[in-house]
Design an enzyme around this catalytic site. Structure first.
Site, short mmCIF file in Angstrom:
data_model
loop_
_atom_site.label_atom_id
_atom_site.label_comp_id
_atom_site.label_asym_id
_atom_site.label_seq_id
_atom_site.Cartn_x
_atom_site.Cartn_y
_atom_site.Cartn_z
N LYS A 45 0.91 -1.24 0.02
CA LYS A 45 -0.04 0.00 0.03
C LYS A 45 0.90 1.30 0.08
O LYS A 45 1.33 1.49 1.19
CB LYS A 45 -0.76 0.14 1.29
CG LYS A 45 -2.27 0.54 0.96
CD LYS A 45 -2.25 2.10 0.96
CE LYS A 45 -1.94 2.94 2.11
NZ LYS A 45 -1.91 4.36 1.50
N GLU A 76 9.92 1.34 10.80
CA GLU A 76 10.68 2.55 10.64
C GLU A 76 9.85 3.61 10.72
O GLU A 76 9.02 3.98 9.92
CB GLU A 76 11.43 2.16 9.41
CG GLU A 76 12.19 0.65 9.27
CD GLU A 76 12.99 0.71 8.26
OE1 GLU A 76 12.84 1.43 7.32
OE2 GLU A 76 13.85 -0.34 8.06
N CYS A 136 13.46 10.62 6.99
CA CYS A 136 13.32 10.41 8.53
C CYS A 136 14.77 10.72 9.20
O CYS A 136 14.74 10.98 10.29
CB CYS A 136 12.81 8.96 8.69
SG CYS A 136 14.20 7.83 7.76
N1 LIG Z 1 12.46 5.41 10.25
C1 LIG Z 1 12.51 5.36 8.83
O1 LIG Z 1 12.89 4.75 8.17
C2 LIG Z 1 11.33 6.54 8.09
C3 LIG Z 1 11.65 6.60 6.93
C4 LIG Z 1 10.77 7.42 6.13
C5 LIG Z 1 9.83 7.98 6.60
N2 LIG Z 1 9.52 7.94 8.04
C6 LIG Z 1 8.49 8.58 8.76
O2 LIG Z 1 7.48 8.74 7.83
C7 LIG Z 1 6.79 9.90 8.24
C8 LIG Z 1 6.35 10.81 6.73
O3 LIG Z 1 5.72 9.73 5.88
P1 LIG Z 1 3.95 9.83 5.84
O4 LIG Z 1 3.42 11.36 6.33
O5 LIG Z 1 3.78 9.32 4.58
O6 LIG Z 1 3.72 8.93 7.21
P2 LIG Z 1 2.18 8.25 7.51
O7 LIG Z 1 2.57 7.58 8.57
O8 LIG Z 1 1.32 9.20 7.47
O9 LIG Z 1 1.61 7.56 6.30
C9 LIG Z 1 2.69 6.16 6.14
C10 LIG Z 1 1.77 5.39 5.28
O10 LIG Z 1 0.77 4.50 6.09
C11 LIG Z 1 -0.63 4.81 5.60
N3 LIG Z 1 -1.23 4.93 6.91
C12 LIG Z 1 -1.70 6.03 7.37
N4 LIG Z 1 -2.56 5.65 8.43
C13 LIG Z 1 -2.90 4.37 8.32
C14 LIG Z 1 -3.70 3.44 9.42
N5 LIG Z 1 -4.40 3.92 10.39
N6 LIG Z 1 -3.51 2.35 8.93
C15 LIG Z 1 -2.86 1.72 7.81
N7 LIG Z 1 -1.90 2.59 7.29
C16 LIG Z 1 -1.98 3.93 7.52
C17 LIG Z 1 -0.53 5.94 4.87
O11 LIG Z 1 -1.52 5.83 3.64
C18 LIG Z 1 1.05 5.78 4.09
O12 LIG Z 1 0.96 4.61 3.09
C19 LIG Z 1 7.56 10.84 9.09
O13 LIG Z 1 7.26 10.69 10.31
C20 LIG Z 1 9.08 10.37 8.76
O14 LIG Z 1 9.78 10.12 9.88
C21 LIG Z 1 10.37 7.13 8.49
O1 LIG Z 2 13.23 8.61 5.18
C1 LIG Z 2 13.61 7.66 5.76
C2 LIG Z 2 14.89 6.98 4.90
C3 LIG Z 2 15.09 5.79 5.32
C4 LIG Z 2 16.04 5.38 4.67
C5 LIG Z 2 16.44 4.00 4.39
O2 LIG Z 2 15.41 3.01 5.01
C6 LIG Z 2 17.46 3.32 3.66
O3 LIG Z 2 18.14 3.93 3.43
O4 LIG Z 2 17.41 1.95 3.68
#
Ligand SMILES: NC(=O)c1ccc[n+]([C@@H]2O[C@H](COP(=O)([O-])OP(=O)(O)OC[C@H]3O[C@@H](n4cnc5c(N)ncnc54)[C@H](O)[C@@H]3O)[C@@H](O)[C@H]2O)c1
Ligand SMILES: O=C/C=C/C=C(\O)C(=O)O
Length: 487
Positions: free
Chosen positions: A179, A255, A289
């Protein structure tokens, strides 16, 4: 190539339309990228059933060498169609073309190759067991796929983060229902074409489009036909997904968000540090992130670091993704820009001095409907302020002085998150010492976001559960069965 302006769900290798559609808007100028068919419960059911059928139909039990060969073909096909992937990623996100090519799409192919290598070479423990009674036994484990894996990913590095999970899942013999974010539906859909071209059997890779709550995300994560969820996104969403899987007691790999610190010592190589910090604060418009949002600087060089960062922030070139020299794209959406702006306002209320940025740039009428925002730097805040505690996920950082190494470590670790940190120093021992004390999943010294795909990746605290990467991914995507044979 199918029409990139009409995006369908992909179930069992077939495009599946829906009565309900939504529009994907280009954050560069507000234009329409695509009409996307949102999966309802029935389509999600079909996707899970199709993944189950493919798992049992051969993929789950296929020889490792076959899956490894298929993954390598997928990587080759991504390389061959790199221009299509770059175009799709740029249309959805507005990121500079060079960034999409060199980071997102290059890493997608690398992810498939890396996990092909890992499963091709990784062994399992075995033990020759001796008991008090004198009996002996051989213990060894066999690895089996987890099963049907739900893959939920965000919009910031869409294809990179998707393939970071799909590649190990498929390498281990799982089938997936993915998704993608509603903000970035294009590359996940295109990957389905590549799977078919590479000869991955229908149903191994399925795509459902939609949102989270009361949409495809929730239908998928609460489905009793899935065997686990791997998710990247916000911490609050991770929490909602944990609740969704709890009744069925399914494993999760998360993550999540970050509020990442950089610690800058007076003995750093200043130019390299300023270049590194500029990258770590502003890459992908701060929407990684791992991006640095807190910069702790030893007091004696605080003004030099602040001045150097302001100068570099002003040199960033905001503009259309395909214009040579563009370094910085827009935020992902107007909605996300409103969130980032609310932190810009809050920072001022909390007493910040805005060194640069803090508003919406004027890039002319053509881009007036885009989600543009100025690269921004704050001083005058401290760890008690919300702008220093909460993830903004934009091109912004707070600069805060410190006096001693102990204080720097304490300040950096004073957070509910724990994803990444960067330490800038030419004192090698201090670099190791401070990096090891960081309460994070990844600590870099004199660099940032330099990746080895075999190393563990993930976070502590609000930043996640579990680690992925190399053999760490195999732990999540397989279930070992231990066999004990009396000798
Ligand atoms: N730690 C990491 O590796 C990493 C990497 C990239 C992004 N992030 C984090 O992601 C965030 C930004 O991305 P975003 O705004 O798309 O995140 P988000 O959590 O809003 O959405 C991520 C995904 O989850 C889905 N989603 C939302 N609510 C849901 C629910 N209740 N059940 C199932 N699926 C659901 C969304 O449609 C989307 O596909 C930031 O907090 C960032 O730090 C973390
Ligand atoms: O936004 C977050 C970035 C995550 C990066 C990775 O998961 C990666 O480089 O494998």
């Amino acid at each position: 190539m199918s029409d990139p302006t009409q995006l369908f769900n992909v179930v069992g290798g077939k495009s599946v339309s829906s009565d309900k559609t939504f529009e994907k808007i280009n954050p560069v100028d507000g234009s329409l990228v695509a009409t996307v068919h949102e999966a309802d419960r029935e389509i999600v059911d079909q996707a899970v059933d199709s993944a189950r059928a493919a798992l049992n139909g051969g993929w789950g039990g296929a020889p490792v060498s076959e899956r490894v060969a298929a993954l390598r073909r997928v990587a080759d096909c991504i390389d061959a169609r790199a221009a299509d992937f770059v175009a799709a990623e740029v249309a959805d996100t507005g990121k500079p073309v060079a960034l999409a090519r060199e980071l997102d799409v290059a890493r997608a192919a690398a992810n498939f190759r890396s996990f092909a290598d890992t499963v091709a070479t990784e062994g399992l423990d075995s033990f020759l067991t001796e008991t008090a009674s004198g009996a002996t036994a051989l213990n060894y484990a066999v690895r089996k796929p987890l099963g049907v894996v739900a893959v939920i990913v965000p919009w910031n590095l869409p294809l990179l983060l998707l393939t970071w999970k799909v590649a190990p899942a498929l390498a281990c013999g799982n089938t997936v229902v993915v998704k993608p974010s509603e903000e970035t539906p294009s590359t996940a859909t295109l990957l389905a074409e590549v799977m078919a071209e590479a000869g991955v059997p229908d149903g191994v890779y399925n795509v459902v489009h939609g949102f989270g709550p009361d949409s495809a995300g929730e239908f998928l994560t609460s489905h009793d036909g899935i065997d686990g969820v791997t998710f990247t996104g916000e911490s609050a969403t991770g929490s909602a997904i944990m609740r969704a899987v709890a009744p069925n007691v399914r494993p999760v790999s998360f993550e999540l968000g970050g509020k990442n610190a950089a610690v800058v010592f007076a003995d750093c190589d200043l130019d390299k540090t300023l270049d590194g910090l500029t990258r770590s604060i502003f890459l992908n418009t701060g929407q990684v992130c791992l991006c640095t949002e807190r910069v702790y600087v030893e007091r004696s060089i605080f003004d030099q670091v602040a001045d150097g960062l302001v100068q570099r922030a002003k040199e960033l070139r905001l503009g259309r993704p395909d214009v040579d020299g563009t370094t910085t794209g827009p935020l992902i959406s107007q909605q996300h820009r409103a969130k980032v702006q609310s932190y810009f306002d809050l920072a001022v209320q909390e007493g910040a001095t805005v060194l640069t940025g803090g508003g919406i740039p004027d890039l002319g009428t053509e881009l007036a409907n885009g989600a543009w925002i100025e690269p921004t730097l704050w001083t005058g805040l401290d760890n008690s302020d919300r702008c220093v505690r909460e993830e903004v996920f934009g091109p912004v950082a707070a600069l805060i002085p410190f006096d001693t190494e102990e204080e720097a470590v304490a300040l950096a670790n004073d957070t509910d998150y724990g994803l990444a940190a960067a330490v800038w120093t030419t004192n090698l021992q201090r670099g190791h010492r401070v990096a090891q004390q960081m309460r994070v999943g990844m600590a870099w010294v004199n660099t940032w976001y330099l990746r080895d795909l075999r190393s563990p990746f993930g976070g502590v605290g609000l930043s996640g559960i579990g680690r992925e990467g190399g053999v760490h991914s195999l732990h999540f995507y397989t279930e070992p069965t231990n066999v004990c044979v009396a000798l």
